[in-house]
Design an enzyme around this catalytic site. Structure first.
Site, PDB file in Angstrom:
ATOM      1  N   ASP A  38       0.236   3.772  -7.089  1.00  0.00           N
ATOM      2  CA  ASP A  38       1.415   4.388  -6.687  1.00  0.00           C
ATOM      3  C   ASP A  38       2.254   4.708  -8.194  1.00  0.00           C
ATOM      4  O   ASP A  38       3.284   4.045  -8.540  1.00  0.00           O
ATOM      5  CB  ASP A  38       2.362   3.520  -6.149  1.00  0.00           C
ATOM      6  CG  ASP A  38       2.017   3.030  -4.422  1.00  0.00           C
ATOM      7  OD1 ASP A  38       0.868   3.957  -4.194  1.00  0.00           O
ATOM      8  OD2 ASP A  38       2.485   2.178  -3.999  1.00  0.00           O
ATOM      9  N   HIS A  62      -0.375   8.236  -2.779  1.00  0.00           N
ATOM     10  CA  HIS A  62       0.953   8.792  -2.185  1.00  0.00           C
ATOM     11  C   HIS A  62       1.004   9.970  -3.220  1.00  0.00           C
ATOM     12  O   HIS A  62       1.611  10.139  -3.980  1.00  0.00           O
ATOM     13  CB  HIS A  62       1.973   7.900  -2.540  1.00  0.00           C
ATOM     14  CG  HIS A  62       2.429   6.716  -1.669  1.00  0.00           C
ATOM     15  ND1 HIS A  62       2.453   6.951  -0.286  1.00  0.00           N
ATOM     16  CD2 HIS A  62       2.307   5.520  -1.800  1.00  0.00           C
ATOM     17  CE1 HIS A  62       2.680   5.746   0.487  1.00  0.00           C
ATOM     18  NE2 HIS A  62       2.581   4.792  -0.643  1.00  0.00           N
ATOM     19  N   ASP A  91      -1.853   7.925   2.009  1.00  0.00           N
ATOM     20  CA  ASP A  91      -0.903   7.268   2.711  1.00  0.00           C
ATOM     21  C   ASP A  91       0.429   8.105   2.985  1.00  0.00           C
ATOM     22  O   ASP A  91       1.434   7.806   2.643  1.00  0.00           O
ATOM     23  CB  ASP A  91      -0.542   5.969   1.966  1.00  0.00           C
ATOM     24  CG  ASP A  91       0.319   4.761   2.615  1.00  0.00           C
ATOM     25  OD1 ASP A  91       0.604   5.064   3.713  1.00  0.00           O
ATOM     26  OD2 ASP A  91       0.811   4.024   1.892  1.00  0.00           O
ATOM     27  N   LYS A  93       2.180   8.542   6.073  1.00  0.00           N
ATOM     28  CA  LYS A  93       2.899   7.978   6.958  1.00  0.00           C
ATOM     29  C   LYS A  93       3.384   8.825   7.975  1.00  0.00           C
ATOM     30  O   LYS A  93       4.531   9.196   7.836  1.00  0.00           O
ATOM     31  CB  LYS A  93       3.780   7.158   6.270  1.00  0.00           C
ATOM     32  CG  LYS A  93       3.144   5.830   5.861  1.00  0.00           C
ATOM     33  CD  LYS A  93       4.191   4.602   5.700  1.00  0.00           C
ATOM     34  CE  LYS A  93       3.580   3.541   4.885  1.00  0.00           C
ATOM     35  NZ  LYS A  93       3.272   3.592   3.515  1.00  0.00           N
ATOM     36  N   PHE A  94       2.681  10.073   8.454  1.00  0.00           N
ATOM     37  CA  PHE A  94       3.202  10.890   9.392  1.00  0.00           C
ATOM     38  C   PHE A  94       4.193  10.438  10.388  1.00  0.00           C
ATOM     39  O   PHE A  94       3.897   9.414  10.970  1.00  0.00           O
ATOM     40  CB  PHE A  94       2.033  11.863   9.882  1.00  0.00           C
ATOM     41  CG  PHE A  94       1.512  12.877   8.997  1.00  0.00           C
ATOM     42  CD1 PHE A  94       1.815  13.797   8.502  1.00  0.00           C
ATOM     43  CD2 PHE A  94       0.014  12.238   8.445  1.00  0.00           C
ATOM     44  CE1 PHE A  94       1.168  14.500   7.801  1.00  0.00           C
ATOM     45  CE2 PHE A  94      -0.820  12.976   7.741  1.00  0.00           C
ATOM     46  CZ  PHE A  94      -0.348  14.139   7.101  1.00  0.00           C
ATOM     47  N   ASP A  96       6.326  12.808  12.715  1.00  0.00           N
ATOM     48  CA  ASP A  96       6.970  13.855  13.476  1.00  0.00           C
ATOM     49  C   ASP A  96       6.458  14.215  14.695  1.00  0.00           C
ATOM     50  O   ASP A  96       5.278  13.688  15.146  1.00  0.00           O
ATOM     51  CB  ASP A  96       7.176  15.009  12.569  1.00  0.00           C
ATOM     52  CG  ASP A  96       8.334  15.832  12.681  1.00  0.00           C
ATOM     53  OD1 ASP A  96       8.636  15.839  13.959  1.00  0.00           O
ATOM     54  OD2 ASP A  96       9.355  16.193  11.605  1.00  0.00           O
ATOM     55  N   TYR A 217       4.323 -10.490   0.092  1.00  0.00           N
ATOM     56  CA  TYR A 217       3.125 -10.584  -0.099  1.00  0.00           C
ATOM     57  C   TYR A 217       2.328 -11.939   0.373  1.00  0.00           C
ATOM     58  O   TYR A 217       2.633 -12.836   0.416  1.00  0.00           O
ATOM     59  CB  TYR A 217       2.821 -10.526  -1.645  1.00  0.00           C
ATOM     60  CG  TYR A 217       3.280  -9.209  -2.490  1.00  0.00           C
ATOM     61  CD1 TYR A 217       2.497  -8.083  -2.143  1.00  0.00           C
ATOM     62  CD2 TYR A 217       4.119  -9.212  -3.485  1.00  0.00           C
ATOM     63  CE1 TYR A 217       2.723  -6.827  -2.849  1.00  0.00           C
ATOM     64  CE2 TYR A 217       4.624  -8.049  -3.924  1.00  0.00           C
ATOM     65  CZ  TYR A 217       3.838  -7.033  -3.786  1.00  0.00           C
ATOM     66  OH  TYR A 217       4.229  -5.792  -4.387  1.00  0.00           O
ATOM     67  N   ARG A 236       0.630  -2.913  -7.088  1.00  0.00           N
ATOM     68  CA  ARG A 236       0.853  -3.612  -8.148  1.00  0.00           C
ATOM     69  C   ARG A 236       0.388  -5.020  -8.817  1.00  0.00           C
ATOM     70  O   ARG A 236       0.361  -4.994  -9.863  1.00  0.00           O
ATOM     71  CB  ARG A 236       2.700  -3.633  -8.113  1.00  0.00           C
ATOM     72  CG  ARG A 236       3.539  -2.600  -8.218  1.00  0.00           C
ATOM     73  CD  ARG A 236       4.811  -2.865  -7.544  1.00  0.00           C
ATOM     74  NE  ARG A 236       4.838  -2.636  -6.410  1.00  0.00           N
ATOM     75  CZ  ARG A 236       6.107  -3.194  -5.416  1.00  0.00           C
ATOM     76  NH1 ARG A 236       7.049  -3.199  -6.123  1.00  0.00           N
ATOM     77  NH2 ARG A 236       6.058  -2.995  -4.307  1.00  0.00           N
TER      78      ARG A 236
END
Ligand code: S5P
Length: 268
Positions: A38, A62, A91, A93-94, A96, A217, A236
């Site tokens: 990310d 992303h 990733d 994450k649709f 709609d 985590y 991370r």
């Protein structure tokens, strides 16, 4: 139960081309690690990807956080996926209605369906979201993960909502290859022996317990052995501090050891 089978065995029994490829890569490279890179520049994303490539089964992106996105980046990521033998999971994450997600998946700046082997979707809108994405994804032999649960504190994806994700996936097996979740769900609803869903689990860290913004985590062992998930998604924990390559090796080993222990336990 899929949980006690080897990834290679599951590859042979599966019907979705992306699921088969993923299981084969996992077995070939002995890794159930997906790195989530990310970062916001193309150079950083390519640097991390090339560094962790040998240790991962899947790169999670992303793509919309990159400040300097261009299609050369996609060409380079695709080349790295070939070089190191991993799949790409956008990733996105649709969330709609079917008609809109179909356009978001196929068109726009990023043209996700053209390069991303796997993507994911929330089930908030209902089953139409899967139908819309499937119209684009099935002809391209892609795979979809449904968000059944989330790793963040206070997530509303619980109880009946989570079970509905499993029911929707069962009705759309040609395209839905599994879930983003925190545990295997098959125990909660009876499923047929031959049904096999892949569980990818984020919120994985060996040292940190959270990030101050709701992330929580768990260790690779808790995710793979105790909760029965198949792939650990680590962000991370790998690129955040220390040596990225050493961190990737550490997570790869932790995830694979937990998997071997799970297979062994299943035999008993
Ligand atoms: O429930 C979720 C689902 C996802 S896909 N929780 C998550 O954290 N994720 C993603 O996993 C999140 O968007 C991020 O890209 C990654 C976790 O990153 P990390 O740095 O906290 O390991």
């Amino acid at each position: 139960m899929a949980q006690s089978k080897r990834y290679s065995e599951r590859a042979s029994a599966h019907t979705n081309p992306t699921a088969i490829r993923l299981f084969q890569i996992m077995e070939r490279k002995q890794t159930n690690l997906s790195v989530s890179a990310d970062v916001t520049t193309k150079a950083e994303l390519l640097r991390i990807t090339d560094a962790v490539g040998p240790y991962i089964c899947c790169l999670k992106t992303h793509i919309d956080i990159l400040s300097d996105f261009d299609h050369d980046l996609i060409d380079q990521l695709t080349a790295l996926a070939k070089k190191h033998d991993f799949l790409i999971f956008e990733d996105r994450k649709f969330a709609d209605i079917g008609n809109t997600v179909k356009l978001q998946y196929s068109s726009g700046v990023h043209k996700i369906a053209s390069w991303s082997h796997i993507t994911n979707a929330h089930i908030v809108p209902g089953e139409g979201i899967v139908k819309g994405l499937a119209e684009v994804g099935i002809p391209l032999q892609r795979g979809l993960l449904l968000l059944a649960e989330m790793s963040s504190a206070g997530s509303l994806a619980t109880g009946e909502y989570t079970l509905e994700a499993l029911r929707i996936a069962r009705r759309n097996k040609e395209f839905c290859i599994g879930f983003i979740g925190q545990r295997r769900l098959e125990g909660l609803i009876p499923v047929e022996e031959k049904e096999d869903f892949i569980y990818m689990s984020p919120g994985v860290g060996l040292t940190s317990k959270g990030d101050g913004l709701g992330q929580q985590y768990r260790t690779p062992r808790e995710v793979i052995l105790d909760s029965g998930c198949d792939v650990i998604i680590v962000g991370r924990g790998i690129y955040g501090s220390g040596d990225t390559v050493e961190n990737a090796k550490t997570y790869q080993k932790a995830g694979w050891d937990a998997y071997l222990e799970r297979i062994e336990k299943g035999r008993k």
